[in-house]
Design a protein around this motif. Structure first.
Motif, PDB file in Angstrom:
ATOM      1  N   LYS A  48       0.829  -1.200   0.000  1.00 51.94           N
ATOM      2  CA  LYS A  48       0.000   0.000   0.000  1.00 51.94           C
ATOM      3  C   LYS A  48       0.870   1.260   0.000  1.00 51.94           C
ATOM      4  O   LYS A  48       0.577   2.238  -0.696  1.00 51.94           O
ATOM      5  CB  LYS A  48      -0.926   0.001   1.216  1.00 51.94           C
ATOM      6  N   ALA A  49       1.938   1.215   0.799  1.00 54.26           N
ATOM      7  CA  ALA A  49       2.848   2.360   0.839  1.00 54.26           C
ATOM      8  C   ALA A  49       3.507   2.579  -0.521  1.00 54.26           C
ATOM      9  O   ALA A  49       3.704   3.722  -0.960  1.00 54.26           O
ATOM     10  CB  ALA A  49       3.904   2.145   1.921  1.00 54.26           C
ATOM     11  N   LEU A  50       3.828   1.478  -1.216  1.00 53.27           N
ATOM     12  CA  LEU A  50       4.422   1.597  -2.543  1.00 53.27           C
ATOM     13  C   LEU A  50       3.445   2.238  -3.528  1.00 53.27           C
ATOM     14  O   LEU A  50       3.834   3.041  -4.382  1.00 53.27           O
ATOM     15  CB  LEU A  50       4.856   0.224  -3.054  1.00 53.27           C
ATOM     16  N   ILE A  51       2.163   1.884  -3.422  1.00 51.33           N
ATOM     17  CA  ILE A  51       1.157   2.474  -4.312  1.00 51.33           C
ATOM     18  C   ILE A  51       1.056   3.980  -4.073  1.00 51.33           C
ATOM     19  O   ILE A  51       1.033   4.785  -5.014  1.00 51.33           O
ATOM     20  CB  ILE A  51      -0.210   1.801  -4.096  1.00 51.33           C
ATOM     21  N   LEU A  52       1.008   4.365  -2.811  1.00 51.71           N
ATOM     22  CA  LEU A  52       0.914   5.789  -2.490  1.00 51.71           C
ATOM     23  C   LEU A  52       2.159   6.550  -2.936  1.00 51.71           C
ATOM     24  O   LEU A  52       2.079   7.726  -3.305  1.00 51.71           O
ATOM     25  CB  LEU A  52       0.698   5.976  -0.988  1.00 51.71           C
ATOM     26  N   ALA A  53       3.311   5.868  -2.884  1.00 54.93           N
ATOM     27  CA  ALA A  53       4.556   6.521  -3.288  1.00 54.93           C
ATOM     28  C   ALA A  53       4.702   6.616  -4.805  1.00 54.93           C
ATOM     29  O   ALA A  53       5.563   7.357  -5.300  1.00 54.93           O
ATOM     30  CB  ALA A  53       5.755   5.770  -2.708  1.00 54.93           C
ATOM     31  N   THR A  54       3.879   5.875  -5.536  1.00 52.18           N
ATOM     32  CA  THR A  54       3.935   5.916  -7.004  1.00 52.18           C
ATOM     33  C   THR A  54       3.131   7.102  -7.516  1.00 52.18           C
ATOM     34  O   THR A  54       1.965   7.267  -7.143  1.00 52.18           O
ATOM     35  CB  THR A  54       3.355   4.618  -7.599  1.00 52.18           C
ATOM     36  N   PRO A  55       3.708   7.973  -8.346  1.00 57.35           N
ATOM     37  CA  PRO A  55       2.938   9.100  -8.893  1.00 57.35           C
ATOM     38  C   PRO A  55       1.689   8.622  -9.604  1.00 57.35           C
ATOM     39  O   PRO A  55       1.658   7.532 -10.195  1.00 57.35           O
ATOM     40  CB  PRO A  55       3.935   9.753  -9.869  1.00 57.35           C
ATOM     41  N   GLU A  56       0.637   9.427  -9.543  1.00 56.82           N
ATOM     42  CA  GLU A  56      -0.653   9.019 -10.105  1.00 56.82           C
ATOM     43  C   GLU A  56      -0.547   8.638 -11.579  1.00 56.82           C
ATOM     44  O   GLU A  56      -1.172   7.676 -12.025  1.00 56.82           O
ATOM     45  CB  GLU A  56      -1.676  10.142  -9.931  1.00 56.82           C
ATOM     46  N   ASP A  57       0.258   9.383 -12.340  1.00 58.36           N
ATOM     47  CA  ASP A  57       0.358   9.090 -13.769  1.00 58.36           C
ATOM     48  C   ASP A  57       1.168   7.830 -14.048  1.00 58.36           C
ATOM     49  O   ASP A  57       1.251   7.389 -15.196  1.00 58.36           O
ATOM     50  CB  ASP A  57       0.954  10.273 -14.525  1.00 58.36           C
ATOM     51  N   ARG A  58       1.757   7.243 -13.021  1.00 66.02           N
ATOM     52  CA  ARG A  58       2.522   6.011 -13.197  1.00 66.02           C
ATOM     53  C   ARG A  58       1.787   4.783 -12.669  1.00 66.02           C
ATOM     54  O   ARG A  58       2.209   3.657 -12.912  1.00 66.02           O
ATOM     55  CB  ARG A  58       3.867   6.127 -12.469  1.00 66.02           C
ATOM     56  N   ARG A  59       0.679   4.987 -11.958  1.00 70.70           N
ATOM     57  CA  ARG A  59      -0.016   3.845 -11.355  1.00 70.70           C
ATOM     58  C   ARG A  59      -0.666   2.948 -12.397  1.00 70.70           C
ATOM     59  O   ARG A  59      -0.840   1.759 -12.170  1.00 70.70           O
ATOM     60  CB  ARG A  59      -1.061   4.346 -10.352  1.00 70.70           C
ATOM     61  N   MET A  60      -1.059   3.515 -13.535  1.00 67.99           N
ATOM     62  CA  MET A  60      -1.661   2.671 -14.569  1.00 67.99           C
ATOM     63  C   MET A  60      -0.629   1.756 -15.231  1.00 67.99           C
ATOM     64  O   MET A  60      -0.996   0.884 -16.005  1.00 67.99           O
ATOM     65  CB  MET A  60      -2.362   3.538 -15.622  1.00 67.99           C
ATOM     66  N   GLY A 106       2.556  -5.858 -12.508  1.00 69.05           N
ATOM     67  CA  GLY A 106       3.021  -7.090 -11.879  1.00 69.05           C
ATOM     68  C   GLY A 106       4.521  -7.215 -11.780  1.00 69.05           C
ATOM     69  O   GLY A 106       5.012  -8.307 -11.463  1.00 69.05           O
ATOM     70  N   ASP A 107       5.266  -6.149 -12.013  1.00 69.97           N
ATOM     71  CA  ASP A 107       6.721  -6.208 -11.832  1.00 69.97           C
ATOM     72  C   ASP A 107       7.058  -6.452 -10.363  1.00 69.97           C
ATOM     73  O   ASP A 107       6.371  -5.961  -9.456  1.00 69.97           O
ATOM     74  CB  ASP A 107       7.377  -4.901 -12.292  1.00 69.97           C
ATOM     75  N   GLU A 108       8.138  -7.206 -10.123  1.00 72.26           N
ATOM     76  CA  GLU A 108       8.524  -7.564  -8.763  1.00 72.26           C
ATOM     77  C   GLU A 108       9.332  -6.445  -8.107  1.00 72.26           C
ATOM     78  O   GLU A 108      10.175  -5.812  -8.741  1.00 72.26           O
ATOM     79  CB  GLU A 108       9.337  -8.864  -8.757  1.00 72.26           C
ATOM     80  N   THR A 109       9.056  -6.231  -6.819  1.00 73.84           N
ATOM     81  CA  THR A 109       9.786  -5.266  -6.014  1.00 73.84           C
ATOM     82  C   THR A 109      10.189  -5.933  -4.704  1.00 73.84           C
ATOM     83  O   THR A 109       9.331  -6.509  -4.020  1.00 73.84           O
ATOM     84  CB  THR A 109       8.935  -4.023  -5.701  1.00 73.84           C
ATOM     85  N   ALA A 110      11.484  -5.887  -4.370  1.00 69.60           N
ATOM     86  CA  ALA A 110      11.966  -6.463  -3.113  1.00 69.60           C
ATOM     87  C   ALA A 110      11.730  -5.474  -1.981  1.00 69.60           C
ATOM     88  O   ALA A 110      11.999  -4.274  -2.124  1.00 69.60           O
ATOM     89  CB  ALA A 110      13.447  -6.813  -3.226  1.00 69.60           C
ATOM     90  N   VAL A 111      11.219  -5.964  -0.852  1.00 72.59           N
ATOM     91  CA  VAL A 111      10.971  -5.107   0.305  1.00 72.59           C
ATOM     92  C   VAL A 111      11.575  -5.761   1.543  1.00 72.59           C
ATOM     93  O   VAL A 111      11.644  -6.987   1.654  1.00 72.59           O
ATOM     94  CB  VAL A 111       9.465  -4.866   0.531  1.00 72.59           C
ATOM     95  N   ASP A 112      12.039  -4.927   2.467  1.00 73.18           N
ATOM     96  CA  ASP A 112      12.580  -5.373   3.751  1.00 73.18           C
ATOM     97  C   ASP A 112      11.498  -5.157   4.798  1.00 73.18           C
ATOM     98  O   ASP A 112      11.087  -4.019   5.062  1.00 73.18           O
ATOM     99  CB  ASP A 112      13.839  -4.575   4.093  1.00 73.18           C
TER     100      ASP A 112
END
Length: 316
Positions: A64-76, A80-86
């Motif tokens: 959810k934090a990653l979605i909010l951190a993504t600019p609106e014009d980039r959310r579309m 399904g790309d992978e992102t590693a998180v700690d």
């Protein structure tokens, strides 16, 4: 009187009884130790499962934090790309985000498109044959009865202009909304039952279908390959243009995408996404079960409310 010493046979029987008792006690000790170890192992497994459950929930919150951190014009472009998180404490996970409009919706999308995606997902022509007709019939059966017949419009008087104020709708009125698609499916898992398919044959259906696409129209920038291949009227050149648009990241201003949406109205959309599919998989960490995974569907709420609402959450 003098007591007679026990005979050799009696002493032999006593010795056998003693050895038998010792053997039974040994078996009981071994069994008790095994049960104790099993109990300890079961408790440790439950602790690891609980830790994995909490880690997966943390992974969903990180998504959810990653979605909010993504600019609106980039959310579309979330496809399904992978992102590693700690996740902290040495626990790491992989998160995948996708706009839910990248999937074909069982309740809202064109039934022909649903059938085509089922075929491209590996179901096969014979197994999917007639799926569109059955879904169309289900929608008709589930559609609510009309509240009543609208009153007939009075004919215009002879000689009246077609644009006269008497024939026009009152200023400020809102045109009637299109009918809402009835909710037939609550989960993709219901589809095999409709087709009378074994679960193993229908396992691939979830790759391109959903019940969470808010409009039923497809965002081509987030759609998987089997969805793009199934869209009628979409050529290989169009799919190549979509792939190029993903790389250039121009978004809704891309002329090629605008032409596609105009050519296929009601089928494609470039709206800003509001519903997202989140996949979380634990990679490694102390006290967890690597490979544990979860899938969630979250909806971005309007401003002034909590950022997200969770529509579905399933751990595997």
């Amino acid at each position: 009187m003098r007591s007679h010493p026990a005979s050799a046979a009696e002493r032999g029987i006593i010795l056998i009884a003693v050895l038998l008792a010792v053997a039974i006690m040994a078996v009981m000790v071994v069994a008790t130790a095994a049960l104790t170890r099993a109990g300890i192992g079961s408790e440790e497994l439950e602790q690891r499962r609980l830790a994995s459950h909490l880690a997966l929930r943390s992974g969903v919150e990180a998504a959810k934090a990653l979605i909010l951190a993504t600019p609106e014009d980039r959310r579309m472009y979330l496809d399904g790309d992978e992102t590693a998180v700690d996740l902290g404490g040495g626990v790491t996970a992989t998160v995948k985000l996708r706009d839910a409009a990248g999937f074909v919706d069982l309740n809202r999308s064109d039934p022909k498109l649903i059938e085509a995606v089922a075929r491209f997902s590996g179901l096969g022509r014979e197994a999917a044959e007639g799926l569109a007709d059955r879904i169309t019939q289900l929608r008709k059966d589930a559609a609510p009865e009309p509240a009543g017949t609208p009153p007939q419009k009075a004919p215009a008087p002879p000689g009246a202009a077609s644009g006269a104020s008497g024939a026009a709708a009152p200023a400020g009125t809102t045109p009637p909304k299109p009918p809402v698609a009835p909710i037939i499916f609550l989960a993709v898992d219901q589809l095999p039952g409709l087709l009378d398919l074994p679960q193993e044959e229908a396992g691939a259906l979830g790759a391109g279908l959903t019940v969470f696409n808010p409009t039923g129209e497809i965002n081509p920038l987030a759609a998987p390959e089997q969805v793009l291949q199934a869209i009628p009227g979409l050529s290989e050149r169009d799919i190549s243009d979509i792939a190029m648009a993903r790389k250039t990241a121009i978004g809704a201003n891309d002329n090629r995408l605008q032409q596609l949406t105009q050519r296929l109205p009601g089928m494609l959309t470039l709206r800003q996404p509001s519903v997202f599919v989140v996949d979380v998989k634990i990679d490694a960490g102390p006290g967890v079960l690597p490979g544990s995974s979860a899938q969630a569907v979250v909806r971005l709420l309007p401003q002034g409310q909590m950022p997200f609402g969770t529509l579905a959450l399933e751990e595997k």
